[in-house]
Structures are given as structure tokens and as C-alpha cells.
Design a protein around this motif. Structure first.
Motif, PDB file in Angstrom:
ATOM      1  N   ARG A  70       0.839  -1.212   0.000  1.00 43.68           N
ATOM      2  CA  ARG A  70       0.000   0.000   0.000  1.00 43.68           C
ATOM      3  C   ARG A  70       0.867   1.253   0.000  1.00 43.68           C
ATOM      4  O   ARG A  70       0.544   2.237  -0.666  1.00 43.68           O
ATOM      5  N   TRP A  71       1.954   1.241   0.762  1.00 46.76           N
ATOM      6  CA  TRP A  71       2.837   2.408   0.782  1.00 46.76           C
ATOM      7  C   TRP A  71       3.562   2.539  -0.547  1.00 46.76           C
ATOM      8  O   TRP A  71       3.664   3.622  -1.103  1.00 46.76           O
ATOM      9  N   ARG A  72       4.022   1.431  -1.079  1.00 41.04           N
ATOM     10  CA  ARG A  72       4.724   1.460  -2.367  1.00 41.04           C
ATOM     11  C   ARG A  72       3.809   1.968  -3.486  1.00 41.04           C
ATOM     12  O   ARG A  72       4.258   2.669  -4.390  1.00 41.04           O
ATOM     13  N   ALA A  73       2.534   1.636  -3.415  1.00 43.75           N
ATOM     14  CA  ALA A  73       1.584   2.057  -4.452  1.00 43.75           C
ATOM     15  C   ALA A  73       1.391   3.569  -4.477  1.00 43.75           C
ATOM     16  O   ALA A  73       1.044   4.135  -5.520  1.00 43.75           O
ATOM     17  N   GLN A  74       1.634   4.245  -3.351  1.00 49.54           N
ATOM     18  CA  GLN A  74       1.473   5.702  -3.310  1.00 49.54           C
ATOM     19  C   GLN A  74       2.453   6.429  -4.225  1.00 49.54           C
ATOM     20  O   GLN A  74       2.202   7.562  -4.625  1.00 49.54           O
ATOM     21  N   TRP A  75       3.558   5.797  -4.542  1.00 51.83           N
ATOM     22  CA  TRP A  75       4.583   6.449  -5.357  1.00 51.83           C
ATOM     23  C   TRP A  75       4.180   6.541  -6.823  1.00 51.83           C
ATOM     24  O   TRP A  75       4.640   7.433  -7.538  1.00 51.83           O
ATOM     25  N   ILE A  76       3.343   5.627  -7.268  1.00 52.76           N
ATOM     26  CA  ILE A  76       2.976   5.574  -8.686  1.00 52.76           C
ATOM     27  C   ILE A  76       2.258   6.858  -9.088  1.00 52.76           C
ATOM     28  O   ILE A  76       1.294   7.285  -8.466  1.00 52.76           O
ATOM     29  N   GLY A  77       2.755   7.485 -10.137  1.00 53.47           N
ATOM     30  CA  GLY A  77       2.168   8.709 -10.657  1.00 53.47           C
ATOM     31  C   GLY A  77       2.707   9.982 -10.036  1.00 53.47           C
ATOM     32  O   GLY A  77       2.375  11.078 -10.490  1.00 53.47           O
ATOM     33  N   LYS A  78       3.529   9.866  -8.996  1.00 51.97           N
ATOM     34  CA  LYS A  78       4.103  11.065  -8.382  1.00 51.97           C
ATOM     35  C   LYS A  78       5.113  11.699  -9.325  1.00 51.97           C
ATOM     36  O   LYS A  78       5.722  11.030 -10.153  1.00 51.97           O
ATOM     37  N   ARG A  79       5.273  12.992  -9.193  1.00 48.47           N
ATOM     38  CA  ARG A  79       6.216  13.740 -10.023  1.00 48.47           C
ATOM     39  C   ARG A  79       7.544  13.854  -9.284  1.00 48.47           C
ATOM     40  O   ARG A  79       7.570  14.010  -8.071  1.00 48.47           O
ATOM     41  N   VAL A  80       8.633  13.807 -10.024  1.00 48.47           N
ATOM     42  CA  VAL A  80       9.965  13.866  -9.434  1.00 48.47           C
ATOM     43  C   VAL A  80      10.489  15.294  -9.394  1.00 48.47           C
ATOM     44  O   VAL A  80      10.966  15.753  -8.365  1.00 48.47           O
ATOM     45  N   PHE A  81      10.382  16.008 -10.514  1.00 49.36           N
ATOM     46  CA  PHE A  81      10.996  17.326 -10.659  1.00 49.36           C
ATOM     47  C   PHE A  81       9.942  18.425 -10.753  1.00 49.36           C
ATOM     48  O   PHE A  81       8.895  18.234 -11.367  1.00 49.36           O
ATOM     49  N   ASP A  82      10.272  19.594 -10.185  1.00 50.28           N
ATOM     50  CA  ASP A  82       9.394  20.746 -10.337  1.00 50.28           C
ATOM     51  C   ASP A  82       9.667  21.422 -11.684  1.00 50.28           C
ATOM     52  O   ASP A  82      10.491  20.941 -12.470  1.00 50.28           O
ATOM     53  N   ALA A  83       9.008  22.526 -11.946  1.00 48.60           N
ATOM     54  CA  ALA A  83       9.134  23.214 -13.240  1.00 48.60           C
ATOM     55  C   ALA A  83      10.552  23.703 -13.512  1.00 48.60           C
ATOM     56  O   ALA A  83      10.957  23.829 -14.662  1.00 48.60           O
ATOM     57  N   SER A  84      11.323  23.946 -12.459  1.00 41.23           N
ATOM     58  CA  SER A  84      12.703  24.411 -12.654  1.00 41.23           C
ATOM     59  C   SER A  84      13.692  23.256 -12.791  1.00 41.23           C
ATOM     60  O   SER A  84      14.884  23.484 -12.944  1.00 41.23           O
ATOM     61  N   GLY A  85      13.196  22.007 -12.710  1.00 45.61           N
ATOM     62  CA  GLY A  85      14.054  20.840 -12.875  1.00 45.61           C
ATOM     63  C   GLY A  85      14.692  20.338 -11.591  1.00 45.61           C
ATOM     64  O   GLY A  85      15.532  19.453 -11.618  1.00 45.61           O
ATOM     65  N   GLN A  86      14.266  20.873 -10.442  1.00 43.33           N
ATOM     66  CA  GLN A  86      14.816  20.442  -9.152  1.00 43.33           C
ATOM     67  C   GLN A  86      14.047  19.236  -8.629  1.00 43.33           C
ATOM     68  O   GLN A  86      12.815  19.194  -8.717  1.00 43.33           O
ATOM     69  N   PRO A  87      14.748  18.249  -8.054  1.00 45.11           N
ATOM     70  CA  PRO A  87      14.039  17.100  -7.463  1.00 45.11           C
ATOM     71  C   PRO A  87      13.206  17.557  -6.269  1.00 45.11           C
ATOM     72  O   PRO A  87      13.711  18.243  -5.390  1.00 45.11           O
ATOM     73  N   ARG A  88      11.934  17.187  -6.248  1.00 42.56           N
ATOM     74  CA  ARG A  88      11.024  17.620  -5.180  1.00 42.56           C
ATOM     75  C   ARG A  88      10.323  16.454  -4.490  1.00 42.56           C
ATOM     76  O   ARG A  88       9.633  16.649  -3.497  1.00 42.56           O
ATOM     77  N   LEU A  89      10.478  15.267  -5.014  1.00 41.84           N
ATOM     78  CA  LEU A  89       9.823  14.085  -4.476  1.00 41.84           C
ATOM     79  C   LEU A  89      10.255  13.862  -3.031  1.00 41.84           C
ATOM     80  O   LEU A  89      11.442  13.900  -2.733  1.00 41.84           O
ATOM     81  N   GLU A  90       9.277  13.653  -2.118  1.00 41.92           N
ATOM     82  CA  GLU A  90       9.646  13.459  -0.723  1.00 41.92           C
ATOM     83  C   GLU A  90       8.566  12.735   0.070  1.00 41.92           C
ATOM     84  O   GLU A  90       7.401  12.722  -0.300  1.00 41.92           O
ATOM     85  N   VAL A  91       9.019  12.144   1.164  1.00 39.69           N
ATOM     86  CA  VAL A  91       8.130  11.545   2.153  1.00 39.69           C
ATOM     87  C   VAL A  91       7.823  12.633   3.167  1.00 39.69           C
ATOM     88  O   VAL A  91       8.736  13.260   3.702  1.00 39.69           O
ATOM     89  N   VAL A  92       6.539  12.890   3.417  1.00 37.24           N
ATOM     90  CA  VAL A  92       6.147  13.933   4.373  1.00 37.24           C
ATOM     91  C   VAL A  92       5.785  13.291   5.709  1.00 37.24           C
ATOM     92  O   VAL A  92       5.468  12.113   5.783  1.00 37.24           O
ATOM     93  N   LYS A  93       5.842  14.074   6.747  1.00 32.38           N
ATOM     94  CA  LYS A  93       5.412  13.591   8.056  1.00 32.38           C
ATOM     95  C   LYS A  93       3.888  13.611   8.071  1.00 32.38           C
ATOM     96  O   LYS A  93       3.272  14.622   7.746  1.00 32.38           O
ATOM     97  N   GLY A  94       3.283  12.495   8.400  1.00 28.88           N
ATOM     98  CA  GLY A  94       1.823  12.399   8.386  1.00 28.88           C
ATOM     99  C   GLY A  94       1.304  12.029   7.012  1.00 28.88           C
ATOM    100  O   GLY A  94       1.953  11.322   6.262  1.00 28.88           O
ATOM    101  N   ARG A  95       0.134  12.550   6.713  1.00 30.43           N
ATOM    102  CA  ARG A  95      -0.522  12.236   5.433  1.00 30.43           C
ATOM    103  C   ARG A  95      -0.388  13.393   4.451  1.00 30.43           C
ATOM    104  O   ARG A  95      -0.346  14.551   4.845  1.00 30.43           O
ATOM    105  N   VAL A  96      -0.369  13.046   3.187  1.00 28.83           N
ATOM    106  CA  VAL A  96      -0.358  14.052   2.132  1.00 28.83           C
ATOM    107  C   VAL A  96      -1.731  14.721   2.104  1.00 28.83           C
ATOM    108  O   VAL A  96      -2.760  14.041   2.150  1.00 28.83           O
ATOM    109  N   GLN A  97      -1.730  16.030   2.039  1.00 31.88           N
ATOM    110  CA  GLN A  97      -2.979  16.781   1.916  1.00 31.88           C
ATOM    111  C   GLN A  97      -3.343  16.828   0.427  1.00 31.88           C
ATOM    112  O   GLN A  97      -2.637  17.466  -0.351  1.00 31.88           O
TER     113      GLN A  97
END
Length: 142
Positions: A70-97
Motif C-alpha cells: 500500500r505504501w509502495r503504491a502511493q509512489w505511482i504517478g508522483k512527479r519527481v521534478f518541479d518546473a525548474s528541474g529540481q528534485p522535489r519528491l519526498e516523504v512527508v510527516k503524516g498524510r499528504v494533503q
């Protein structure tokens, strides 16, 4: 971990001559161990198609939940880079809003495993950044 290889094996899946997926080995420090995994990016080189660890010694039921489907499935479809090309992918504390403007870059934290989550974020930021696969991914996009 103070040493990293100068070269790393990267896997390319091609179908009918077109790049379908890039699979990148990643590793880094969790709470108790070095975690070894693979992240698969789609043809846009910015969308996660799969992510998981094949070796670690994190605490079962806490950081060991990196193996939970279930945790691994959350990664599918997530974006890695923002518009400027910087890596932004991260694990947040708690739940994603879900209504957050950053939700496309965030994955739910693991309860009781804050340091493991930070380790996952750190290893992804390193390997997807300029000292890791960042230059390769830029070349492939170009």
C-alpha cells in the motif's frame, strides 16, 4: 556512506524503438541500515511508475513498512521534478494533503519511522539530483 561509484548500471526499457521506462538503482541510509532500491520513471522521465526497496534492515512494523504494497503504491504517478528541474519528491510527516499544491511530489510518511522517511527523501534527492542521475536525465530529455 562516504563513497559512491563513478559509474552505475541503469536500465532502459524500450518498445518499438521508443523509451518506455528508465530504471535507476538508488541507495542511502535509513535509520538502521543502508536501503537499496529501484525507482522506475516513465517516458517523460518525471513520473514515477514504480519504487521499492529490495534490501534494508529497518525496524519491522515501522521503517520496515517501506515494503508494504500500500505504501509502495502511493509512489505511482508522483512527479519527481518541479518546473525548474529540481528534485522535489519526498516523504512527508503524516498524510499528504490532497488539496495541497505540492501533493504531486509528496508521499505519506510511515508512522513511527520519521528517520526512515527522511532517509528515503534524502536518497531520492541525492540520486535524482546533480550528483546522481540528474545530468543523465537532462541529457535523455534533450
Amino acid at each position: 556512506m562516504r563513497r559512491r561509484p563513478n559509474r552505475q548500471v541503469v536500465y532502459f526499457l524500450r518498445e518499438n524503438g521508443r523509451l518506455r521506462r528508465v530504471i535507476l538503482p538508488v541507495y542511502g541510509k535509513g535509520l538502521w541500515s543502508t536501503m537499496y532500491g529501484l525507482i522506475a520513471l516513465g517516458p517523460d522521465l518525471n513520473t514515477v511508475e514504480s519504487f521499492g526497496f529490495f534490501a534494508h534492515a529497518e525496524t519491522p512494523g515501522l521503517g520496515g513498512e517501506v515494503d508494504n504494497p500500500r505504501w509502495r503504491a502511493q509512489w505511482i504517478g508522483k512527479r519527481v521534478f518541479d518546473a525548474s528541474g529540481q528534485p522535489r519528491l519526498e516523504v512527508v510527516k503524516g498524510r499528504v494533503q490532497p488539496d495541497s499544491t505540492q501533493a504531486e511530489f509528496h508521499v505519506d510518511g510511515l508512522s513511527g519511522a520519521t528517520l526512515t522517511g527522511r532517509g528515503v527523501t534524502n536518497l531520492l534527492r541525492f540520486w535524482l539530483g546533480e550528483q546522481g542521475y540528474g545530468p543523465l536525465l537532462k541529457r535523455l530529455r534533450g
